[in-house]
Design a protein around this motif. Structure first.
Motif: not given
Length: 519
Positions: A223-224, A403-406, A229-230, A239-244
């Motif tokens: 899912l992450a 990376e996603a947190a950043g 990619h989303w 907004s999907k970075y926070a979900m990742a």
């Protein structure tokens, strides 16, 4: 290897049914009903569902063991192929010059839909399956969780390879197939992984190899990956970075049994393949037991003068950049675990210790392809090895989180620690012990993690997908060494860096059956 806690007396029947389940015909997505051996309406027992799932994994092994299953990965700046002989399909993928008629593009497409067809059978049949007790209900949930996981896994591989693809969720559906939008595909993948997350156990029982069968942690990890990619090209829903970051953190904090191996090199050896718990989801090759080995490793990563097939090499500029970074940052352990500087000679054709002096295609040799320990005879002299094929490793999850947190702006000490664990191992240090000489605590965390992924996942067919999601293909092509031979000197040919080249075309054989799938 026992696959579940169903009693042994049913094992022979399960094997027979597994072989039947492999006879699904999925080359044409509008399946011929006469070719389907197990129909959802006849699948009514947990035993048959297990047989179906077992056959599904056999299909994964059959398809994912070949390098053309990862055909788009040749576009990455980390790997290349031979400039001549019979490697044209890989060269076309390398420089994004593919057309629907290019060779070796069908396996990723047809193989993925084979997995989907089997998964659909189990998912479509779930209301018909009768359970006799709590144990069978638990087994039913687990097997359905695997079916949802594998359908999502296959669709994620399809869309990362071909972009827009048709969605087929019903067995023997006669409805015409059309390309789905990226949003529709991503939403389906998300839904299936969420269902798998709910149904799968934290740790898969009675399986000795971590990641050989997916667990709840694997569903979260993928899912992450989906959310990364989303958030990137082509949808760019940031907004999907926070979900990742959230899903990757759940994997890190969960009790799923994953941890970094002490040695990168050891993971790409036959002897060391079961000595770690880094695999999130992987293919265990078993050439002696089941007749299926890993055909992405071994001799195909060596030049002809070493008895190799010259199929997968390291790219020169990438090698030089990684070496420069490793010297500057103290991560030479990972560099040496990623490349082989001295290739064992065969016969009377010694190669020496410097790849630049190779007489046939001067390219770096990827240790992850040729095999971690060149003294292992079966690795060097075989194109059908028992080295694991990793679809995702724990290091990937750690770097995804960082990376996603950043990119989501939620930079914490935990995110820095995720990055630093990978860096410590790259330096030959204990990944779990802070070390001021290698740890980073400031800078652009997102970009530092993105670059770390570049070095950590080199040669694993993952780099291309990172370049696509960040829309950085042109930069990668511009950095290729002029010493590369693949198509660079061919008149009229140049690498295509525009969005139309980001995805492999749907194969012509599929377009002939369904012309409406043409972009």
């Amino acid at each position: 290897m026992k696959l579940s806690n169903i009693k042994n007396k049913r094992w022979v029947n399960i094997i027979v049914l597994s072989l039947i389940s492999l006879s699904f015909s999925c080359t044409d997505l509008d399946e011929d009903p006469e070719l389907v051996q197990i129909l959802p309406e006849t699948l009514s027992s947990v035993e048959t569902l297990e047989a179906l799932v077992t056959g599904m994994y056999r299909t994964v092994q059959n398809e994912a063991r070949w390098s053309d299953f990862y055909i788009s990965g040749f576009g990455g700046d980390d790997i290349t192929t031979h400039s001549g002989i019979n490697k044209l399909p890989f060269r076309e993928a390398d420089w994004r010059l593919q057309t629907p008629s290019s060779a070796r593009m069908e396996r990723a497409y047809q193989g993925s839909y084979k997995m989907i067809a089997i998964a659909n059978t189990g998912i479509n049949a779930q209301d018909n399956i009768i359970t006799r007790n709590e144990e069978e209900e638990e087994l039913k949930d687990r097997f359905l969780g695997e079916a949802y996981f594998m359908r999502a896994f296959a669709y994620l591989h399809l869309t990362r390879t071909y972009g827009k693809v048709p969605i087929q969720l019903k067995v023997n559906s006669l409805e015409p197939l059309n390309l789905a939008s990226y949003e529709e595909i991503y939403e389906l993948i998300e839904s299936d992984f969420i269902k798998a997350e709910a149904l799968l156990p934290d740790v898969y029982p009675n399986i000795a190899v971590t990641g050989a069968r997916p667990s709840r942690g694997a569903a979260k990890a993928f899912l992450a990956r989906l959310y990364m990619h989303w958030a990137g090209f082509p949808i760019k829903n940031t907004s999907k970075y926070a979900m990742a970051a959230s899903k990757a953190k759940e994997v890190i904090d969960g009790n799923y049994g994953y941890e970094l191996s002490n040695s990168i090199r050891n993971m790409w050896t036959v002897a060391g393949r079961f000595s770690h718990n880094e695999g999130i989801y992987l293919m265990v090759a078993c050439s002696e037991i089941c007749g299926i080995g890993n055909r992405t490793t071994g001799r195909l990563g060596l030049p002809k003068t070493a008895g190799g097939w010259s199929e997968i090499f390291g790219e020169i500029a990438f090698y030089e950049d990684m070496e420069t970074a490793a010297i500057a940052e103290g991560t030479m352990t990972r560099f040496n675990d990623s490349y082989i500087s001295e290739v064992i000679p065969r016969g009377n054709k010694p190669l020496g210790s410097d790849w630049r002096n190779f007489s046939d295609e001067a390219h770096p040799i990827l240790r992850k392809v040729a095999g971690g320990d060149m003294s292992e005879k079966e690795v060097v002299n075989s194109t059908n090895t028992n080295i694991n094929r990793y679809f995702m490793r724990y290091a990937d999850v750690l770097l995804t989180y960082a990376e996603a947190a950043g990119r989501s702006g939620n930079i914490t000490s935990n995110a820095w620690e995720a990055l630093n664990k990978v860096r410590r191992r790259a330096a030959g240090l204990d990944p779990n012990t802070p070390n001021a000489s290698i740890d980073l605590t400031s800078g652009n965390l997102a970009e530092l993690a993105y670059i770390e992924r570049k070095w950590e996942l080199a040669g694993e067919f993952e780099r291309w997908h990172d370049l696509v999601r960040m829309d950085r293909i042109a930069d990668a092509f511009a950095n290729r060494s002029t010493d590369e031979l693949v198509d660079i000197n061919n008149p009229g040919k140049s690498p295509t860096a525009g969005p139309n080249a980001y995805y492999t075309p749907i194969p012509q054989t599929e377009l002939d059956r369904a012309p409406q799938l043409a972009n």
